[in-house]
Design a protein around this motif. Structure first.
Motif, PDB file in Angstrom:
ATOM      1  N   ASN A 121       3.221  11.344  -3.646  1.00  0.00           N
ATOM      2  CA  ASN A 121       3.048  10.061  -2.961  1.00  0.00           C
ATOM      3  C   ASN A 121       2.000  10.111  -1.854  1.00  0.00           C
ATOM      4  O   ASN A 121       1.746   9.101  -1.199  1.00  0.00           O
ATOM      5  N   ASP A 122       1.390  11.255  -1.628  1.00  0.00           N
ATOM      6  CA  ASP A 122       0.437  11.345  -0.509  1.00  0.00           C
ATOM      7  C   ASP A 122      -0.809  10.501  -0.742  1.00  0.00           C
ATOM      8  O   ASP A 122      -1.472  10.086   0.212  1.00  0.00           O
ATOM      9  N   HIS A 123      -1.129  10.201  -2.005  1.00  0.00           N
ATOM     10  CA  HIS A 123      -2.289   9.355  -2.277  1.00  0.00           C
ATOM     11  C   HIS A 123      -2.065   7.916  -1.819  1.00  0.00           C
ATOM     12  O   HIS A 123      -3.017   7.142  -1.686  1.00  0.00           O
ATOM     13  N   GLU A 124      -0.809   7.552  -1.526  1.00  0.00           N
ATOM     14  CA  GLU A 124      -0.487   6.192  -1.091  1.00  0.00           C
ATOM     15  C   GLU A 124      -0.583   6.011   0.420  1.00  0.00           C
ATOM     16  O   GLU A 124      -0.349   4.912   0.921  1.00  0.00           O
ATOM     17  N   LEU A 125      -0.874   7.052   1.158  1.00  0.00           N
ATOM     18  CA  LEU A 125      -0.817   7.005   2.620  1.00  0.00           C
ATOM     19  C   LEU A 125      -1.529   5.789   3.189  1.00  0.00           C
ATOM     20  O   LEU A 125      -0.948   5.008   3.962  1.00  0.00           O
ATOM     21  N   GLU A 126      -2.801   5.599   2.846  1.00  0.00           N
ATOM     22  CA  GLU A 126      -3.565   4.496   3.410  1.00  0.00           C
ATOM     23  C   GLU A 126      -2.999   3.135   2.979  1.00  0.00           C
ATOM     24  O   GLU A 126      -2.929   2.201   3.783  1.00  0.00           O
ATOM     25  N   ARG A 127      -2.587   3.013   1.721  1.00  0.00           N
ATOM     26  CA  ARG A 127      -2.054   1.738   1.218  1.00  0.00           C
ATOM     27  C   ARG A 127      -0.748   1.375   1.925  1.00  0.00           C
ATOM     28  O   ARG A 127      -0.516   0.202   2.237  1.00  0.00           O
ATOM     29  N   ILE A 128       0.087   2.364   2.175  1.00  0.00           N
ATOM     30  CA  ILE A 128       1.341   2.097   2.885  1.00  0.00           C
ATOM     31  C   ILE A 128       1.058   1.631   4.307  1.00  0.00           C
ATOM     32  O   ILE A 128       1.656   0.664   4.797  1.00  0.00           O
ATOM     33  N   LEU A 129       0.129   2.300   4.979  1.00  0.00           N
ATOM     34  CA  LEU A 129      -0.208   1.918   6.350  1.00  0.00           C
ATOM     35  C   LEU A 129      -0.809   0.515   6.392  1.00  0.00           C
ATOM     36  O   LEU A 129      -0.508  -0.273   7.300  1.00  0.00           O
ATOM     37  N   GLU A 130      -1.635   0.182   5.418  1.00  0.00           N
ATOM     38  CA  GLU A 130      -2.221  -1.153   5.364  1.00  0.00           C
ATOM     39  C   GLU A 130      -1.145  -2.221   5.164  1.00  0.00           C
ATOM     40  O   GLU A 130      -1.164  -3.270   5.815  1.00  0.00           O
ATOM     41  N   ALA A 131      -0.202  -1.935   4.256  1.00  0.00           N
ATOM     42  CA  ALA A 131       0.872  -2.892   3.981  1.00  0.00           C
ATOM     43  C   ALA A 131       1.775  -3.063   5.200  1.00  0.00           C
ATOM     44  O   ALA A 131       2.207  -4.181   5.520  1.00  0.00           O
ATOM     45  N   ALA A 132       2.057  -1.970   5.874  1.00  0.00           N
ATOM     46  CA  ALA A 132       2.913  -2.035   7.062  1.00  0.00           C
ATOM     47  C   ALA A 132       2.234  -2.791   8.189  1.00  0.00           C
ATOM     48  O   ALA A 132       2.862  -3.585   8.895  1.00  0.00           O
ATOM     49  N   LYS A 133       0.953  -2.551   8.360  1.00  0.00           N
ATOM     50  CA  LYS A 133       0.198  -3.273   9.389  1.00  0.00           C
ATOM     51  C   LYS A 133       0.197  -4.764   9.093  1.00  0.00           C
ATOM     52  O   LYS A 133       0.408  -5.604   9.989  1.00  0.00           O
ATOM     53  N   ALA A 134      -0.022  -5.130   7.835  1.00  0.00           N
ATOM     54  CA  ALA A 134      -0.029  -6.541   7.448  1.00  0.00           C
ATOM     55  C   ALA A 134       1.334  -7.185   7.686  1.00  0.00           C
ATOM     56  O   ALA A 134       1.422  -8.384   7.971  1.00  0.00           O
ATOM     57  N   ALA A 135       2.399  -6.385   7.583  1.00  0.00           N
ATOM     58  CA  ALA A 135       3.750  -6.903   7.798  1.00  0.00           C
ATOM     59  C   ALA A 135       4.091  -7.028   9.273  1.00  0.00           C
ATOM     60  O   ALA A 135       5.103  -7.652   9.617  1.00  0.00           O
ATOM     61  N   GLY A 136       3.297  -6.404  10.144  1.00  0.00           N
ATOM     62  CA  GLY A 136       3.550  -6.549  11.574  1.00  0.00           C
ATOM     63  C   GLY A 136       3.843  -5.268  12.324  1.00  0.00           C
ATOM     64  O   GLY A 136       4.111  -5.297  13.535  1.00  0.00           O
ATOM     65  N   ALA A 137       3.790  -4.119  11.656  1.00  0.00           N
ATOM     66  CA  ALA A 137       4.016  -2.854  12.346  1.00  0.00           C
ATOM     67  C   ALA A 137       2.899  -2.608  13.362  1.00  0.00           C
ATOM     68  O   ALA A 137       1.732  -2.915  13.105  1.00  0.00           O
TER      69      ALA A 137
END
Length: 385
Positions: free
Chosen positions: A267-283
């Motif tokens: 799952n390490d290849h998802e790091l940037e995508r997860i951070l982008e999704a979390a930021k968009a959600a308000g993190a």
């Protein structure tokens, strides 16, 4: 062809090598039939490391294994003497925590807390997910400890061992009661969870956050529903976790995302995508932790990896060892969370660059400790003077 036969066919293929075959041989006698463990994370239920005897399943020719019932969740009451657990670890940002439950129904295969079930004479495998302990006295004990004249206020962390919002919280509501005690005392709290159930308590958390007393971190391990289903079978889906971040943030509660654990080549290849999704959600804050495989967790994870991703087994374990000094795990402070070596450095740089680009903080807001109102008595003996 049953599951074990399929694994043997893959594991003993020349392309995969002896290391996979060895792992299969070591775990096959402990593997629980698939029908009995449906909806669970672990495939094994080995004896705890403190037990005098070891158990191993085998077919005696009378089909006795087929008569065993599926693993069902049971809850026993645990009566601890104290609610607050202290630690002096130099690489975690808190020195005290509260755990309303022991064991976790979420069933995350990688959970570093699994070995704690060995202290109860139970397995870190399926027992950890199915034989749970609730602490209904924890809110009363917490109030009692906060009432002590010598108690000094520092943020209490909840969810750092097992998830306080695991499914049985719907019935037991111990976490809700703990928050009520902390809110009444104006005591700072920080929460880590993988469950969208945390939104149930927005009413309490938003009031506390308005005073600078609460913050929440939602762990988002993957955006892949299939991977999440096998790796964290009873957790909230990735979409619901992101929605929880949105709801908490909209309610004014400081919310972070924790990409934990990062598993190389999985799952390490998802790091940037997860951070982008979390930021968009308000993190507003982000962190990550590298996969940890202490004690009994290592064979459980190896078996899971072999069952679900046999073609990646060698590559994943090789990368893990490259970041752990040639071992499955290195518990040394300063290394256990992030690892070491070129691959660990690469992950660290990727995280640093992504958080900088997205404007995500690396540290959360400091919680206030100057509003504390000591509970009145809490069941302790008061002075007669």
């Amino acid at each position: 062809m049953n599951e074990l036969s399929q694994l043997r066919q893959v594991a003993f293929a020349p392309a995969h090598g002896a290391d996979i075959a060895d792992a299969l041989v070591q775990s096959s006698g402990l593997r629980v039939e698939e029908e009995r463990r449906r909806g669970r994370g672990a495939g094994l239920n080995p004896s705890g490391r403190f037990e005098e005897k070891r158990r191993e399943s085998f077919d005696d020719g009378w089909q006795s294994l087929e008569e065993l019932e599926p693993f069902k969740t049971t809850v026993q009451i645990e009566k601890p003497k104290t609610a607050i657990t202290r630690n002096d670890s130099p690489d975690i940002p808190f020195d005290r925590s509260v755990n309303p439950y022991r064991g976790c129904e979420h069933g995350c295969i990688y959970c570093f807390a699994r070995p704690t079930h060995s202290y109860m004479g139970l397995s870190a495998g399926l027992d950890f997910e199915a034989k749970l302990f609730a602490k209904p006295d924890a809110p009363r004990l917490l109030e009692r400890e906060l009432s002590k004249p010598d108690y000094k206020v520092k943020p209490i962390a909840i969810g750092t061992n097992t998830d306080p919002y695991q499914p049985i919280e719907k019935e037991w509501r111990i976490m809700r009661q703990l928050l009520e005690v902390l809110s009444k005392a104006n005591h700072p709290v920080m929460i880590v969870t993988k469950s969208a159930m945390v939104t149930r308590d927005i009413d309490i958390l938003s009031d506390m956050a308005a005073k600078g007393l609460a913050k929440v971190a939602i762990s988002v391990t993957t955006l892949d529903r299939k991977l999440a289903r096998t790796m964290e079978p009873r957790c909230s889906t990735p979409e619901k976790r992101l929605d929880a971040i949105r709801q908490l943030s909209d309610a004014g509660i400081p919310t972070a995302t924790l990409v934990s654990p990062l598993i190389p080549a999985l799952n390490d290849h998802e790091l940037e995508r997860i951070l982008e999704a979390a930021k968009a959600a308000g993190a507003s804050v982000a962190g990550y932790i590298l996969l940890r495989l202490p004690l009994e967790v290592s064979p459980l994870f190896r078996d899971w990896l072999l069952r679900h991703y046999p073609e990646r087994y060698r590559h994943v374990m090789s990368l893990i060892k490259s970041m752990r000094g040639g071992k499955d795990y290195d518990a040394e402070f300063g290394k256990r969370m992030k690892g070491e070596g070129p691959y660990a450095w690469q992950i660290s740089r990727r995280f640093e660059m992504a958080t900088k680009r997205l404007g995500l903080g690396r540290r959360g807001v400091a919680l206030r400790d100057d509003l504390f109102i000591r509970p009145d008595g809490g069941g302790i003996q008061l002075s007669l003077l």
